[in-house]
Design an enzyme around this catalytic site. Structure first.
Site, PDB file in Angstrom:
ATOM      1  N   GLY A 229       0.782  -1.240   0.000  1.00 45.18           N
ATOM      2  CA  GLY A 229       0.000   0.000   0.000  1.00 45.18           C
ATOM      3  C   GLY A 229       0.809   1.283   0.000  1.00 45.18           C
ATOM      4  O   GLY A 229       0.258   2.350  -0.239  1.00 45.18           O
ATOM      5  N   GLU A 271       4.897  -6.031   3.064  1.00 46.52           N
ATOM      6  CA  GLU A 271       4.624  -6.844   1.856  1.00 46.52           C
ATOM      7  C   GLU A 271       4.480  -5.894   0.680  1.00 46.52           C
ATOM      8  O   GLU A 271       3.465  -5.885  -0.007  1.00 46.52           O
ATOM      9  CB  GLU A 271       3.278  -7.582   1.990  1.00 46.52           C
ATOM     10  N   GLY A 273       4.822  -4.223  -2.905  1.00 51.79           N
ATOM     11  CA  GLY A 273       4.970  -4.640  -4.289  1.00 51.79           C
ATOM     12  C   GLY A 273       5.322  -3.424  -5.134  1.00 51.79           C
ATOM     13  O   GLY A 273       6.449  -3.254  -5.608  1.00 51.79           O
ATOM     14  N   ARG A 274       4.334  -2.542  -5.244  1.00 53.38           N
ATOM     15  CA  ARG A 274       4.497  -1.351  -6.075  1.00 53.38           C
ATOM     16  C   ARG A 274       5.721  -0.531  -5.685  1.00 53.38           C
ATOM     17  O   ARG A 274       6.508  -0.131  -6.540  1.00 53.38           O
ATOM     18  CB  ARG A 274       3.244  -0.471  -5.917  1.00 53.38           C
ATOM     19  N   ARG A 309      -3.200  -0.841 -16.495  1.00 52.74           N
ATOM     20  CA  ARG A 309      -3.633   0.155 -15.506  1.00 52.74           C
ATOM     21  C   ARG A 309      -4.358   1.358 -16.101  1.00 52.74           C
ATOM     22  O   ARG A 309      -5.384   1.773 -15.562  1.00 52.74           O
ATOM     23  CB  ARG A 309      -2.458   0.602 -14.629  1.00 52.74           C
ATOM     24  N   TYR A 313      -8.007   1.489 -14.569  1.00 50.09           N
ATOM     25  CA  TYR A 313      -8.221   2.485 -13.517  1.00 50.09           C
ATOM     26  C   TYR A 313      -8.174   3.924 -14.038  1.00 50.09           C
ATOM     27  O   TYR A 313      -8.248   4.853 -13.241  1.00 50.09           O
ATOM     28  CB  TYR A 313      -7.132   2.390 -12.441  1.00 50.09           C
ATOM     29  N   CYS A 340      -9.501  -3.945 -29.866  1.00 49.85           N
ATOM     30  CA  CYS A 340     -10.842  -3.506 -30.244  1.00 49.85           C
ATOM     31  C   CYS A 340     -11.610  -3.119 -28.991  1.00 49.85           C
ATOM     32  O   CYS A 340     -12.621  -3.734 -28.628  1.00 49.85           O
ATOM     33  CB  CYS A 340     -11.555  -4.617 -31.009  1.00 49.85           C
TER      34      CYS A 340
END
Ligand code: PLP
Length: 422
Positions: A229, A271, A273-274, A309, A313, A340
């Site tokens: 996060g 934990e 990631g990003r 992404r 989003y 498409c």
């Protein structure tokens, strides 16, 4: 300002061996960032980052992070299998899954991973399946909205994850009665936060809860897992998180809440990631077409299958036109892929230098949740992944898919044999 970690000349050289589109990762950046994270939390004796494998599931990346002292956070059977093959075992693996199949829990147990239960009913489920391990962790969801100052960051009350407050206290009592000896506590309350306040605020919630649980159940906590996060600023004009300020914020909460409660030996886990990978990956793609209709379109050889992404989003990803870094951004484009699907756009109304066919675009911050969210819609093939090594060499760390890969699951029928390299 966002500066690519590769020059146009370097990319042109790479393209002789590996055609666009491809993802490329910066080993030096990954290592330096991991070292800074470890330094920022070095005040905590047991600190460990468990890299969220789903962000960049590539064994070469996992091995680099392993060398920097990181473990892995898995949530599926195949992530566990990849981690196993990279040499992770036992307390180097967190298993933070949800809606967990039996075979996944069995694999996690076989590897001796720390199991993080997502739900109260999983206590019984795991016990029946393979027994409760000596060390067990539970994921907390406080419900309601999660805000920092007055800003709502996310909505845990709407999220499918974790135990309620009542369930988690009852859950630890049951786990203790079933023979568990060591305990962990976990929560993930907001995604991609760009503020130094997220982890400290989350830490306070979890530390206070840990003290309460200890008082009510007698459970001794071995670790508290702040999960993922911590985000990155995708926009070039936005300030990045300061990991040292974040580490100090958690340290302060630790000293104020856990130390006075006699819990100063609890290990802090993350934990991420990003934060670990996103800035250290680029998606490199070439301009192939222009289209002048109601808008100006630049069509490139990558599409949403390579980076989902923006389509999913509406996420911003900065784009640098390699070799045109100093040219004025005085032309407006929609930068599109060939699906498409009208949402297959890497940028909408983006001001860029005037583009030409053959220009090479560097799409920034694709190192996490980039390749890994890829898919095969329209029969598009997944790209290669490359590693820019510290010595400047480029290593292929995943080859590009071929049509035979795409058709591989028809290998039992014979219909597609013409394209199956049989
Ligand atoms: C996705 C996820 C992470 C990593 O999240 P980032 O936003 O990439 O830091 C960590 N833990 C769990 C359980 C996750 O689902």
């Amino acid at each position: 300002m966002k500066t690519p970690f590769v020059t146009k000349e370097k990319v042109q050289e790479i393209m002789k061996a590996y055609p666009t589109p491809f993802h490329i990762y910066d080993e030096k950046g990954i290592r330096e960032n991991a070292r800074n994270l470890n330094k920022a939390f070095s005040w905590n004796k047991g600190f460990k980052e468990y890299f969220a494998v789903k962000a960049t599931p590539n064994p070469y990346i996992l091995k680099i992070l392993k060398e920097e002292g990181c473990g892995v956070d898995c949530s599926s059977l195949t992530e566990l299998m990849m981690s196993e093959c990279c040499g992770f075992k036992g307390d180097e693996i967190m298993f933070s899954s949800n809606v967990t199949p039996e075979e996944d829990y069995l694999k996690a147990r076989e590897l001796g991973a720390y199991i993080n239960l997502d739900d109260f009913t999983h206590i019984e489920y795991l016990d029946k399946l393979c027994g409760i391990p000596e060390t067990i962790c539970c994921r907390y969801n406080p419900g309601g909205k999660f805000s920092i100052a007055t800003k709502i960051m996310d909505n845990p009350g709407d999220a499918k994850y974790g135990f309620t407050h009542e369930q988690i206290i009852e859950g630890f009592k049951i786990l203790k009665a079933k023979g568990a000896k060591y305990f962990g506590l976990h929560a993930f309350l907001a995604s991609n936060t760009v503020t130094n306040e997220y982890y400290p605020k989350l830490a306070r919630i979890l530390f206070e809860l840990a003290v309460e649980i200890k008082e009510k159940t007698g459970v001794e906590f071995k670790f508290i897992n702040l999960s993922g996060g911590v985000g990155i600023a995708y926009e070039p004009d936005k300030a990045q998180n300061d990991i040292f300020a974040i580490g100090e914020g958690v340290h302060k909460a630790f000293d104020e809440i856990l130390v006075p409660a006699g819990m100063g030996d609890v290990a802090i886990f993350t934990e991420l990631g990003r934060y670990m990978l996103a800035p250290y990956g680029h998606l490199i793609t070439e301009v192939k077409h222009f289209k002048h209709t109601y808008k100006e379109y630049a069509g490139v050889d990558a599409c949403a299958c390579n980076l989902m992404r923006p389509a999913m989003y509406g996420a911003y990803h900065h784009i640098t036109v390699l070799g045109k870094e100093d040219k004025p951004c005085d032309h407006k484009y929609d930068v599109t892929g060939g699906l498409c699907e009208n949402n297959d756009k890497f940028a909408i109304d983006r001001m860029l230098p005037e583009l030409e066919i053959g220009d090479i675009l560097c799409i920034h911050d694709t190192g996490a949740h980039g390749f890994s969210m890829g898919y095969n819609y329209n029969g598009k093939l997944r790209s290669a992944e490359l590693l820019l090594k510290e010595d400047g060499d480029v290593q292929l760390i995943r080859r590009a898919e071929t049509p035979a890969d795409y058709f591989a699951t028809f290998d039992f029928t014979g219909i597609m044999d013409k394209y199956l390299n049989k």
